[in-house]
Design a protein around this motif. Structure first.
Motif, short mmCIF file in Angstrom:
data_model
loop_
_atom_site.label_atom_id
_atom_site.label_comp_id
_atom_site.label_asym_id
_atom_site.label_seq_id
_atom_site.Cartn_x
_atom_site.Cartn_y
_atom_site.Cartn_z
N ALA A 411 0.97 -0.98 -0.02
CA ALA A 411 0.22 0.31 -0.05
C ALA A 411 0.79 1.14 0.04
CB ALA A 411 -0.96 0.03 1.25
N PHE A 412 0.41 2.41 -0.80
CA PHE A 412 0.84 3.56 -0.65
C PHE A 412 -0.11 4.40 -0.33
CE2 PHE A 412 4.20 1.50 -3.00
CZ PHE A 412 5.49 2.23 -2.70
N VAL A 413 -0.32 5.08 0.80
CA VAL A 413 -1.20 5.70 1.34
C VAL A 413 -1.49 7.01 1.47
CG1 VAL A 413 -2.76 5.42 3.66
CG2 VAL A 413 -1.56 3.51 2.89
N TYR A 414 -2.12 7.82 1.14
CA TYR A 414 -2.35 9.30 1.22
C TYR A 414 -3.52 9.84 1.92
CZ TYR A 414 0.75 7.98 -2.51
OH TYR A 414 1.75 7.52 -3.27
N ASP A 415 -3.12 10.91 2.55
CA ASP A 415 -4.46 11.36 3.80
C ASP A 415 -5.10 12.32 3.15
OD1 ASP A 415 -3.66 10.01 5.91
OD2 ASP A 415 -1.96 11.29 6.56
N SER A 416 -4.77 12.91 1.80
CA SER A 416 -5.52 13.78 1.16
C SER A 416 -5.44 13.70 -0.34
CB SER A 416 -5.30 15.14 1.64
OG SER A 416 -4.16 15.72 1.00
N ASN A 417 -6.44 14.17 -1.06
CA ASN A 417 -6.18 14.06 -2.55
C ASN A 417 -4.93 14.92 -3.00
OD1 ASN A 417 -7.31 13.04 -4.90
ND2 ASN A 417 -8.27 15.09 -5.38
N GLU A 418 -4.89 16.15 -2.46
CA GLU A 418 -3.85 16.97 -2.73
C GLU A 418 -2.43 16.23 -2.39
OE1 GLU A 418 -6.30 18.22 -0.40
OE2 GLU A 418 -7.33 18.90 -1.97
N ALA A 419 -2.25 15.63 -1.25
CA ALA A 419 -1.12 14.94 -1.04
C ALA A 419 -0.74 13.72 -2.10
CB ALA A 419 -0.88 14.50 0.44
N MET A 420 -2.07 13.22 -2.23
CA MET A 420 -1.76 12.01 -3.49
C MET A 420 -0.96 12.49 -4.58
SD MET A 420 -3.57 10.35 -5.80
CE MET A 420 -5.48 11.18 -5.60
N LEU A 421 -1.99 13.67 -5.03
CA LEU A 421 -1.68 14.06 -6.59
C LEU A 421 -0.03 14.73 -6.40
CD1 LEU A 421 -4.94 15.94 -7.22
CD2 LEU A 421 -3.87 13.89 -8.28
N ALA A 422 0.29 15.08 -5.28
CA ALA A 422 1.65 15.55 -5.21
C ALA A 422 2.59 14.60 -5.34
CB ALA A 422 1.75 16.51 -4.07
N ALA A 423 2.38 13.27 -4.69
CA ALA A 423 3.37 12.16 -4.40
C ALA A 423 3.51 11.19 -5.59
CB ALA A 423 2.99 11.79 -3.05
N VAL A 424 2.38 10.77 -6.08
CA VAL A 424 2.45 9.69 -6.99
C VAL A 424 2.90 9.78 -8.36
CG1 VAL A 424 0.07 8.84 -5.81
CG2 VAL A 424 0.07 10.09 -8.18
N HIS A 425 3.06 11.22 -8.90
CA HIS A 425 3.73 11.30 -10.18
C HIS A 425 5.31 11.30 -10.05
CE1 HIS A 425 -0.13 11.39 -11.94
NE2 HIS A 425 -0.70 12.56 -11.06
N ARG A 426 5.91 11.30 -9.07
CA ARG A 426 7.32 11.41 -8.87
C ARG A 426 8.07 10.15 -9.38
NH1 ARG A 426 9.20 14.79 -4.03
NH2 ARG A 426 10.66 13.22 -4.14
N GLU A 427 9.19 10.39 -9.97
CA GLU A 427 9.98 9.31 -10.70
C GLU A 427 10.40 8.39 -9.56
OE1 GLU A 427 10.54 8.35 -13.52
OE2 GLU A 427 9.65 9.87 -14.70
N ASP A 428 10.63 9.13 -8.22
CA ASP A 428 11.23 8.29 -7.18
C ASP A 428 10.29 7.76 -6.21
OD1 ASP A 428 10.77 10.60 -6.12
OD2 ASP A 428 12.40 11.07 -5.14
N SER A 429 9.00 7.63 -6.57
CA SER A 429 7.93 7.52 -5.54
C SER A 429 8.00 5.88 -5.06
CB SER A 429 6.51 7.64 -6.35
OG SER A 429 6.29 6.63 -7.20
N GLY A 430 8.65 5.19 -5.71
CA GLY A 430 8.49 3.68 -5.54
C GLY A 430 7.39 2.89 -5.83
N ILE A 431 6.54 3.30 -6.50
CA ILE A 431 5.25 2.92 -6.93
C ILE A 431 5.43 1.94 -8.14
CG2 ILE A 431 2.82 3.33 -7.65
CD1 ILE A 431 3.07 5.65 -6.09
N ASP A 432 5.14 0.82 -8.29
CA ASP A 432 5.19 0.02 -9.29
C ASP A 432 3.75 -0.55 -9.61
OD1 ASP A 432 4.62 -2.37 -8.07
OD2 ASP A 432 6.77 -2.80 -7.98
#
Ligand code: FES
Length: 577
Positions: A411-432
């Protein structure tokens, strides 16, 4: 056929305002004549409200002033007196943070408009997502004869040889734009496409879903739910609504006579065969609740397991509402479902649903499929339970990627829509692709209003690698026009202390749609430890509608109605003096 008994003129509610020989009634009649009316135009006639949700910022309802005029003509032709009462328009795209915050507002407005005015019956003009459910909820609570005149879907569109649908293709083209497959020039050109005319989204989004459900529940003229907004038949249908409501008043055909448990079940059956929006899981519960009928989410799941998706419409299929109408519309769809539909339920026409569908025929089997040739083998809706959603969550399994229906990921967990939008598109997010994106604080209380944030965006680096779906989970809602493996309506929501509040980035989550499970793989002792450290939720709103809303809204499994609006307890008629 024998005629139903007709009530007397004296028994009409409006007569309390207009008929007496006293000063107050004199003033009421006098003020109507201030409009330039002759007393013959209103005296001795049922007064019919046209509740109109037109506004300049509700493009799906752009034609509703003209339709109100047609309804008006129908009322006059049948011997009634029309009065148009504007109501909150709730244009889905323009209203922020979400129209869902205001559905109960519209329901209350409809109920009180009817209660406070000299009205005997109502035609409800709406269509864009929350409008028909909200208006119908209000009319049910008021208990006056009412029928829905749906705005109808917008016309089909094509772009570069491809059928494109409102909402669904906005998301598809956005993903292509984000991944660089569409340039800015084409992106701007697309702005003028997909919404070709006034009318509601032409996919099986929430508007089309709710129109179909409400027709199946008996609150529309047969076939009205799919009639295109710009079809010449649409003003005719509006005129017929005007004619019919006058007779409904004389016949005392009140909503409670139509909305029985069997009628609610017909609505659920229609929803599943249509491949309807997940939002229906909220609105059906809320509508039924106004008639004192309790619907458990598991009842929706049980119907969804039985009824295949046979309407080949975006986002499950590849056709649009205009095609569905040509194929026979809702009556033909219901006919296909045989005994699953209870044909004995009464409709606003005064006839049964069974009578309406008896002569219906499927005109295009590619659009309304045979039961053994469904659009997908997956159900329109699945209700999940587990330690992440003890009171339920829903997924539109028919519009999800089959490979993700059984999935375990981090899980990659975000507390707000804004926080999610700011984090998920980063190259280094670690999300696959196997990660699970989780958004909380998107529920009825937390957001507030439960916005349609549940179709969390695919991170740009993954889009560039060709990824178009991944598992996403939230306590928010999702647009009915959207698709993907999105679990929404996690209940109880995180803002009221639901288990979603305990989840941390790095936890593993298991989704098992066939088993109807959604769990976080965290042991109970650890969850108990986390709960002790949860911060208390402070009240966010000191005043206004948001305060009323957050203090009284029920959770998604109970339809997000207000706790003081459900049920059938009577409200006294206003005194007239
Ligand atoms: Fe109005 Fe979709 S935006 S129906």
């Amino acid at each position: 056929m024998s005629q139903p008994p007709r009530r007397s003129l004296e028994s009409l509610r409006s007569q309390r305002w207009l008929a007496k020989d006293d000063m107050r009634a004199f003033a009421h009649r006098q003020r109507l004549q201030q409009r330039g009316l002759d007393r013959e135009q209103f005296l001795g006639r049922p007064v019919i409200a046209i509740i109109n949700s037109w506004s300049d910022l509700s493009p799906c309802h752009a034609h509703l002033r003209e339709r109100a005029a047609s309804v008006r003509e129908g009322i006059v032709a049948a011997g009634g007196f029309p009065v148009e009462l504007p109501a909150l328009s709730l244009g889905e795209v323009m209203v922020k943070p979400t129209t869902m915050l205001y559905r109960n507002f519209l329901a209350m407005e409809t109920e009180e408009l009817l209660r406070s005015h000299p009205v005997d019956g109502a035609v409800l003009l709406g269509g864009c997502d929350k409008t028909l459910p909200g208006m119908l909820m209000g009319a049910l609570s008021m208990g006056l004869p009412a029928l829905c005149c749906p705005a109808g879907p917008m016309l089909n569109d094509r772009y570069r040889g491809q059928t494109v649908g409102a909402g669904t293709h906005t998301r598809k083209f956005w993903d292509e734009y984000q991944s660089g497959n569409i340039d800015q020039k084409e992106w701007i050109r697309l702005e003028a496409r997909m919404t070709r005319s006034p009318g509601t989204c032409n996919t099986m989004g929430t508007a089309s879903t709710m129109a179909g459900i409400i027709e199946a529940m008996g609150f529309m003229l047969p076939g009205a739910s799919s009639l295109p907004a710009m079809d010449a038949g649409h003003p005719r249908m509006a005129w017929a609504c005007g004619r019919r409501i006058v007779d409904m008043v004389w016949e005392e055909l009140t909503p409670s006579r139509c909305l029985t448990p069997a009628a609610v079940k017909n609505g659920i059956v229609a929803c599943m065969a249509l491949g309807g929006s997940t939002n229906a899981a909220i609105h059906i519960v809320a509508i039924a609740g106004r008639a004192g009928i309790t619907i458990d989410l598991d009842e929706l799941d049980a119907v969804a397991r039985r009824i295949p998706v046979i309407a080949n419409l975006f986002p499950n299929g590849d056709r649009l509402m205009e095609d569905f109408h040509y194929a026979g519309g809702l009556p033909a769809l219901l006919k296909r479902l045989g005994d699953e539909v209870d044909g004995t339920t009464l409709t606003v026409t005064g006839r049964t649903l069974g009578e309406h569908i008896a002569t219906a025929e499927v005109q295009d089997a590619a659009v309304i499929r045979a039961l053994d040739q469904p659009v997908t083998r997956e159900p329109a809706l699945a209700v999940l339970r587990g330690n992440l959603c003890p009171d339920g969550a829903v997924i539109k399994a028919s519009a999800a990627s089959p490979k993700f229906l059984c999935h375990e990921g981090v899980a990659f967990v975000y507390d707000s829509n804004e926080a999610m939008l700011a984090a998920v598109h980063r190259e280094d997010s670690g999300i696959d692709e196997d990660s699970v994106l989780v958004l909380r604080n998107g529920g009825p209380v937390g957001a507030p209003g439960m916005p349609e944030w549940g179709n969390l965006p695919i991170p740009k680096p993954l889009l560039a690698r060709g990824v178009r779906d991944m598992v996403r989970i939230s306590d928010a809602r999702m647009s009915g026009t959207h698709y993907g493996t999105c679990v929404v309506h996690v209940t109880p929501e995180s803002a009221v202390g639901g288990p979603l509040a305990l989840l941390k980035t790095g936890d593993r989550i298991r989704l098992d749609v066939p088993a109807r499970r959604l769990d976080m793989l965290v042991d109970d002792a650890e969850l108990a430890r986390r709960r002790e450290t949860l911060p208390p939720r402070a009240p966010v709103f000191a005043r206004g509608w948001q305060r009323l809303y957050t203090e009284h809204v029920l959770q998604a499994d109970r339809g997000c109605d207000f706790d003081f609006l459900t049920g059938t307890a009577p409200t006294p008629e206003p005194p007239i003096y």
